[in-house]
Design a protein around this motif. Structure first.
Motif: not given
Ligand code: ZN
Ligand code: ZN
Length: 385
Positions: A247, A302, A326, A322
Motif C-alpha cells: 500500500h 488518497h 504516505h 493521510h
C-alpha cells in the motif's frame, strides 16, 4: 521522485502508452480529453452490456434485486451514446485517430450487442459469480466524481490520471470488486463466528435503540479505533509490514492509489474492524451507512486534491493528513494511522501534520516493492525486510 534512468513502469502501463500516446498536446480542445473519456465510457458500456448478457455469471447475486433496472438501462444507453459522441469529437480534433477510433469502436460494439435493452432471464440460479457489475458501478461513479475533482482542485497540478502504476492500481481495484463474493465471505467470517459464540450483550440492545445518526457516529469511532490498532500492527510487526508495504509503495497518490492493497492486508484489516462493529449490535441502516461512508472516505483521503478545510481538518481525516502517512520523509514514518478521526493519532502520540505543508515525496526509500500486480502479490513472500 522517479529515477529517470530506471523505467519502473509495469508492462501494462508501457503497452497502453505505446498504443495510445502521441506527441500532440493533451490540453482542452486537443481531442485528448474527449478521446480518453470516449475510451473509458466505451469500456464501461461494453462491460455493462456483457453483464446484461451473462447475469448469472457476472452480476453479484445479493445486489441484483437492489438495482433500479429502468434507470440502469437508461444509464447504459447514455454512456454508450456519450462515448460515441466524444469519440467522434476526438476524431475531428486530433491528428492521431487511435483514441477516437477505439472509443467509437467500443461504443458501436456495445450498441450492436443490444446496449441497455438486452433482455434478462426471469430467474437466475444461485452460483458463484464474478462481481463485474460491482466493479463497473464503483469505477464509473468514483471516476465521475474524482477525476474532475482532481483536475479542478489538484494538489499536484502536473500529475496525470495515467501516472506511474495506474494500471496496477486498476488491477487491484478490479480484483477487490470482481471477487466481492469471496472477499465479503472472508471479511464477514470472523464477525459472524464471534456473534455465534457470544450471547447477545446487554450493550447491544442499548446501542440498537439509539438514533441512527448516533449509531453511525459510534460506528465511525469504534471502527477507527479498531482500524488504528490493526494498522499500527501492520506497520510495527515486520512480517505484517511486508504486506502493508504494498500500500505504501505508491510514488504518486490519487483516488485510485488507495486501492493498492495486498489482498491479505485488505481482508485482515476489514475483517478485524467488523468484529467490534458486529459486537456493538448496530442497526443494519447504521452499519450500511458506515460501509458507504468508509468506501468513499478511503478513496477521498488518497485523492490528489487540496481543499482548505480549516478547523474541520482537526475533526475528520482530510487528504493532507493521510498524504503525510504516505510521505517518504523519515519524520513522517509510522505516523497518522487513523483513517477517519485524526485526533486519535493526537491522543495516542502518533500525529504528524506540519502546518499547511504537503509531503515532497511519497513511497518507501529505495522503492523495494515492484510496480506490477503479480509482483506485488508475491513480494511479501519473497521480501527480506
Ligand atoms: Zn499504513
Ligand atoms: Zn493509504
Amino acid at each position: 521522485m522517479t529515477n529517470p534512468a530506471r523505467d519502473d513502469r509495469p508492462a501494462l502501463d508501457r503497452w497502453l502508452a505505446r498504443a495510445f500516446d502521441d506527441d500532440e498536446p493533451v490540453r482542452f480542445g486537443s481531442g485528448w480529453l474527449s478521446g480518453t473519456a470516449s475510451v473509458f465510457l466505451g469500456v464501461m458500456g461494453l462491460l455493462a452490456v456483457t453483464v446484461l448478457w451473462f447475469p448469472e455469471w457476472l452480476s453479484t447475486a445479493r445486489f441484483r434485486s437492489l438495482y433500479p433496472m429502468p434507470l440502469v438501462r437508461a444509464a447504459i444507453q447514455a454512456v454508450i451514446a456519450v462515448g460515441f459522441a466524444l469519440g467522434c469529437t476526438s476524431l475531428l480534433l486530433r491528428r492521431r485517430k487511435v483514441l477516437g477510433l477505439v472509443g467509437v469502436g467500443l461504443s458501436v460494439l456495445a450498441a450492436l450487442l443490444g446496449g441497455g435493452s438486452v433482455e434478462l432471464p426471469g430467474s437466475l440460479e444461485a452460483r458463484p459469480t464474478l462481481g463485474l457489475d460491482w466493479f463497473v458501478l464503483n469505477l464509473f461513479l468514483l471516476a465521475l466524481l474524482f477525476v474532475p475533482l482532481e483536475r479542478f482542485f489538484p494538489r499536484r497540478s502536473g500529475q496525470s490520471t495515467f501516472r506511474l502504476g495506474w494500471t496496477t492500481d486498476s488491477v487491484h481495484f478490479f480484483v477487490s470488486h470482481a471477487l466481492v463474493q469471496v472477499f465479503s465471505f472472508l471479511i464477514l467470517l470472523p464477525a459472524v463466528t464471534v456473534s455465534r459464540f457470544f450471547e447477545p450483550l446487554p450493550l447491544m440492545a442499548r446501542v440498537h435503540a439509539l438514533p441512527l445518526i448516533v449509531q453511525f457516529v459510534v460506528a465511525v469511532l469504534v471502527a477507527d479505533l479498531a482500524q488504528y490498532a490493526v494498522h499500527r500492527a501492520f506497520h510495527r510487526v515486520p512480517l505484517l509490514w511486508r504486506f502493508h508495504a504494498v500500500h505504501h509503495s505508491s510514488r504518486d497518490l490519487d483516488w485510485l492509489a488507495g486501492s493498492r492493497l495486498h489482498v491479505l492486508d485488505a481482508v485482515a484489516t476489514r475483517a478485524l474492524v467488523l468484529v467490534p462493529l458486529q459486537l456493538l449490535g448496530l442497526a443494519q441502516p447504521a452499519l450500511h451507512a458506515y460501509l458507504v461512508f468508509v468506501s468513499f472516505h478511503a478513496v477521498f483521503i488518497h485523492a490528489n486534491v487540496r481543499f482548505d478545510m480549516g478547523v474541520f481538518e482537526r475533526v475528520l481525516v482530510m487528504p493532507r493528513f493521510h498524504h503525510w502517512h504516505h510521505a517518504a520523509a523519515d519524520a513522517a514514518r509510522d505516523k497518522n494511522f487513523a483513517v477517519h478521526l485524526p485526533w486519535l493519532d493526537r491522543l495516542f502520540g502518533s500525529a504528524y501534520l506540519p502546518k499547511d505543508a504537503w509531503p515532497e515525496r511519497y513511497g518507501i526509500a529505495g522503492d523495494p516493492v515492484p510496480e506490477g500486480y503479480l509482483g506485488q502479490l508475491t513480494w511479501p513472500f519473497r521480501a527480506q525486510v
